[in-house]
Design a protein around this motif. Structure first.
Motif, PDB file in Angstrom:
ATOM      1  N   THR A 227       6.210  -2.346  -9.714  1.00 38.19           N
ATOM      2  CA  THR A 227       7.505  -2.875  -8.704  1.00 38.19           C
ATOM      3  C   THR A 227       5.878  -3.180  -7.013  1.00 38.19           C
ATOM      4  N   PRO A 229       5.057  -2.167  -3.281  1.00 35.72           N
ATOM      5  CA  PRO A 229       5.176  -1.707  -2.164  1.00 35.72           C
ATOM      6  C   PRO A 229       6.444  -2.766  -1.336  1.00 35.72           C
ATOM      7  N   ASN A 230       7.060  -2.254  -0.562  1.00 34.51           N
ATOM      8  CA  ASN A 230       7.599  -3.275   0.305  1.00 34.51           C
ATOM      9  C   ASN A 230       6.711  -3.624   1.496  1.00 34.51           C
ATOM     10  N   TRP A 232       3.898  -4.482   0.753  1.00 45.38           N
ATOM     11  CA  TRP A 232       2.518  -5.902   1.047  1.00 45.38           C
ATOM     12  C   TRP A 232       4.014  -7.267   1.081  1.00 45.38           C
ATOM     13  N   GLY A 233       4.884  -6.996   1.230  1.00 47.48           N
ATOM     14  CA  GLY A 233       5.587  -8.083   1.655  1.00 47.48           C
ATOM     15  C   GLY A 233       5.766  -8.905   0.513  1.00 47.48           C
ATOM     16  N   GLY A 235       7.558  -8.641  -1.573  1.00 47.75           N
ATOM     17  CA  GLY A 235       9.406  -8.058  -2.483  1.00 47.75           C
ATOM     18  C   GLY A 235      10.560  -8.776  -3.228  1.00 47.75           C
TER      19      GLY A 235
END
Length: 815
Positions: A227, A229-230, A232-233, A235
């Motif tokens: 998944t 990470p937040n 990284w943009g 999502g």
């Protein structure tokens, strides 16, 4: 039966005989489980490449698959095709090295090193039959002695299921329960050297990934390791991970490499070595939602080889497809990890594309393919980069389209088609039918909610939604109690050059993308184009003045939306301010955001661009040749403003002094399409027409019993990446508007069939508007193509220069 007579002693006969087994056995189940049988030519090539890798410097197993310490597993064994291929390869290896007499013993030993998991009983039974028969054939002797076939390690089980289930739940008794327990023991404790196969493909498979997807108490899901990470943009793209083939990739990397072992199982990390070789859908090679997956593969592996089996791109012609029933591009990927691999050093990723053409030509190329060949290209090396070669030649020096904008996102995903129509009258009638429905079950059927495990998900008739569509009426109560009239429908950018209507009610739109609505105004312009796929023909980008649909560009494969403005007041440009400053410095005069978007329209929104760069567009990702010449830039801006004015039907970039009035564009009177006396498309009481035909001799477009004159072949043929614009426009307005039901997709809502019973006058107006726009766009194409070539021949602003300017002073803030 006499199998020798049927097979004519051809060893591949088993493969062909059962290639379509499940389609006959249970075709619905085949679609539900995403099962597609692998052609024997592909199986043979994959087995050979795995054997070659085992023999090579990474593993130094000189006997390859015949090595005594190599255990091979197929996690979706189907009817046993891959394990058959492995057995035959082992028999051939031993016969060549030790003699025919040594084959019997080697096959008996190999049976203990082969593992197969299968969920479906039918294919499982066939796999047993095939493998036993094949082993008997391989182990036979000249004296006719019937060999004893050792017990096969085939198991009825869900590969993705919880291997620790016996520790956590009561276990049922019986043969199937024993098979599951034995399989779980292998999953937990058996070292697997090679995982090979064709994992099932099924998108939107949330809830079907078992333990791999969901984990269990005290053991996080292995998929959580992939998944993004937040920070990284990406999502919003992670939903594409919820596909069966991705779940199987995750299982294989967990089992062979120990990737994320400690985090996902609580077991100690191990330094494992081995190979994963799958043929699967190719979305993970470059999709943004798969960045953590690619990062993990680069950290885990020593070497990765990618074979592109679909160089034609998305939706290729059926004769070119390796899997003729699969429209998506597919690839073979072999990922190998040696012992003591440094996970701070990225794997070397190499790429090879099979030749374009019929599948038989691809099979011949696979037969000759070797990792020792010289026709492999090195791929990008960044941890999260796509598994594709770096752009080369002039294309590689162009900046990416996304670098021109601060924000880009997905278009609106309505989730149901009845809330969109080519006329507002239909939407009012559909809503009235829904609102007046007293029976809750029938009302839910009409609403058509998405189902998750049989239960309505996302939006449904009982859902209370607090937010609203900005600028439109908000009703906080659930739809089940709503008896009021429809919220006033508004114009909607449904498809390129196809303006339709939508109900702006947050309760009925699944994925609203509030950014698009919150920044919408009569000044907004949206640029749309493909993202995970590449355009095949026509303009590479298109424009609309209305909030666009997810599939606005071509009606499929989604894409990205790049708004001109970041606010509804049209004061804050979405075009990068640093780019604007760089261009102003380069050209010696102020540059506006509108100028930049107009430049893009002139250079990219025409067929010559797509044709010129078709070889580069095999890999998704649009790039822009950005001129350093101020006169060429100014010429492009003038041309591009007219392009956008045309795409938006005269509602944006209008300038009467430049011949662009705020009105639907028209061709010169003598050349303009027109409905002559006697050509009127009949309205009531005549029913809606169901036919549209073109007469190139008379230049006449027939719509049912009516017709339009002065329609050129170029207008009729105009397409956007393979979609013929005029025909697709008509397909939403004819009498039979039903669409083919693909796979196990649910039929649409009954409300979809609520439509006018006759041709509306506004349909004729829209058609004349469309034909005029197409005629003027076609007339601009030679000038756009000539300008593009002169831009390419002159000095360009290279990507490195642009990226340096964009990086100076830090990144721009993105809302």
């Amino acid at each position: 039966m006499n199998w020798h007579t049927i097979s004519k002693d051809k060893p591949e006969a088993w493969l062909y005989f059962y290639e379509d087994f499940l389609e006959v056995y249970d075709n619905t189940l085949r679609k539900k489980t995403g099962s597609y049988y692998t052609p024997p030519e592909v199986v043979s090539a994959m087995v050979r490449l795995v054997d070659e890798t085992l023999r090579g410097p990474l593993f130094e197993r000189h006997a390859g698959l015949a090595s005594a310490d190599v255990t091979i597993a197929d996690p979706a064994v189907g009817t046993g095709t891959f394990l058959l291929g492995v057995l035959r390869h082992i028999a051939s290896t031993v016969a060549n090295d030790q003699g025919e007499g040594a084959v019997r013993g080697s096959i008996a030993a190999a049976a203990q090193r082969l593992v197969g998991f299968e969920l479906q009983f039918g294919p499982f039974a066939v796999a047993q039959l095939r493998l036993i028969a094949e082993m008997q054939t391989l182990m036979k002797t000249n004296d006719g002695d019937l060999p004893h076939v050792p017990e096969l390690r085939l198991f009825i089980t869900n590969t993705l299921g919880n291997p620790f289930v016996e520790e956590e739940t009561l276990v049922q008794v019986g043969a199937v329960a024993k098979s599951r327990r034995d399989a779980n023991t292998i999953k937990k404790t058996q070292k697997i050297t090679v995982v090979i196969g064709n994992p099932p493909y099924k998108e939107k498979a949330k809830g079907r990934g078992g333990w791999i997807e969901a984990g269990t108490k005290g053991r996080p899901s292995p998929m959580s390791w992939w998944t993004p990470p937040n920070g990284w943009g990406v999502g919003a793209h992670a939903k594409h991970l919820k596909n069966l083939y991705v779940y199987f990739w995750r299982w294989a990397t967990w089992k062979v490499f120990g990737s994320g072992l400690n985090a996902s199982t609580g077991l100690p990390d191990k330094d494992e070595e081995g190979i994963v070789c799958f043929i699967s859908v190719a979305g993970f090679l470059n999709g943004p939602g798969f960045e953590k997956m690619r990062d993990d593969l680069r950290r885990s592996c020593s070497d990765i080889w990618v074979v592109d089996c679909s160089p034609e791109g998305h939706q290729p012609n059926v004769p070119t497809r390796v899997f003729q029933g699969v429209q998506q591009p597919v690839c073979i990927v072999l990922a190998a990890k040696k012992l003591a691999k440094d996970n701070n050093k990225p794997a070397r990723v190499r790429f090879h594309a099979l030749p374009k053409g019929r599948r038989e030509e691809k099979f011949k190329a696979l037969e000759q393919l070797s990792f020792h060949g010289t026709d492999w290209e090195d791929c990008l090396t960044g941890w999260r980069d796509p598994f594709s070669p770096a752009a080369t030649g002039a294309w590689s020096s162009f900046p990416q389209l996304s670098e021109f904008f601060t924000y880009n996102g997905s278009g609106v995903q309505p989730g149901r088609t009845w809330i969109i129509a080519p006329d507002s009258l239909s939407l009012g009638s559909r809503w009235e039918s829904l609102a007046s429905e007293a029976d809750p079950d029938r009302k839910e059927q009409k609403f058509h909610p998405h189902l998750r495990d049989g239960v309505p998900g996302d939006k449904h008739i009982r859902k209370i939604v607090k937010d609203a569509v900005r600028g439109h009426e908000h009703r906080p109560g659930p739809i089940i109690f709503d008896r009021g009239p429809v919220i006033n429908p508004i114009r909607y950018g449904y498809r390129t050059l196809d303006r339709q209507w939508i109900i702006p009610d947050v309760r009925v739109i699944n994925q609203l993308n509030p950014t698009l609505w919150n920044t919408h105004s009569n000044h907004q312009v949206y640029l749309t184009g493909l993202y995970r796929a590449s355009p095949r023909s026509g303009p590479a980008i298109t424009f609309t003045g209305y909030v666009p649909d997810y599939d606005h560009y071509k009606g499929s494969f989604g894409g990205r939306v790049h708004p001109l403005w970041r606010d509804a007041a049209a004061k804050e440009p979405n075009v990068s301010k640093k780019l604007i400053a760089l261009l102003a410095e380069t050209y010696g005069h102020p540059i506006s955001a509108e100028d930049v978007v107009a430049y893009l329209a002139a250079v990219m929104a025409h067929p010559a661009f797509t044709k010129r760069f078709q070889p580069d567009l095999v890999q998704p990702g649009l790039r822009v040749p950005l001129t350093a010449d101020p006169s060429l830039f100014s010429e492009a801006v003038t041309l591009g403003r007219e392009v956008i004015w045309l795409h938006t039907y005269g509602e944006r970039f209008f300038d009467p002094t430049a011949g662009r009035p705020k009105a639907p564009p028209r061709m010169v009177r003598d050349a303009a399409p027109t409905v002559p006396i006697g050509g009127a498309i009949p309205g009531a009481p005549q029913p809606l027409p169901d036919t549209m035909e073109y007469d190139p001799v008379k230049r006449r477009l027939h719509v049912g019993k009516g017709f339009v004159d002065n329609v050129t072949p170029e207008m009729w043929d105009y397409e956007v990446s393979g979609k013929q614009v005029v025909w697709h426009w008509f397909s939403y307005r004819k009498r039979d508007r039903s669409r083919p039901q693909i796979g196990d997709k649910r039929p649409p809502s009954p409300l979809d069939f609520v439509q006018p019973d006759h041709w509306l006058a506004e349909y004729t107006t829209d058609l004349i508007d469309l034909l005029n726009v197409l005629g003027r766009l076609v007339a601009l194409e030679p000038a756009q193509g000539d300008l593009m070539e002169r831009i390419l021949d002159a000095e360009l602003i290279k990507v490195a220069h642009l990226q340096s300017a964009l990086a100076a002073g830090g990144a721009e803030k993105v809302n």
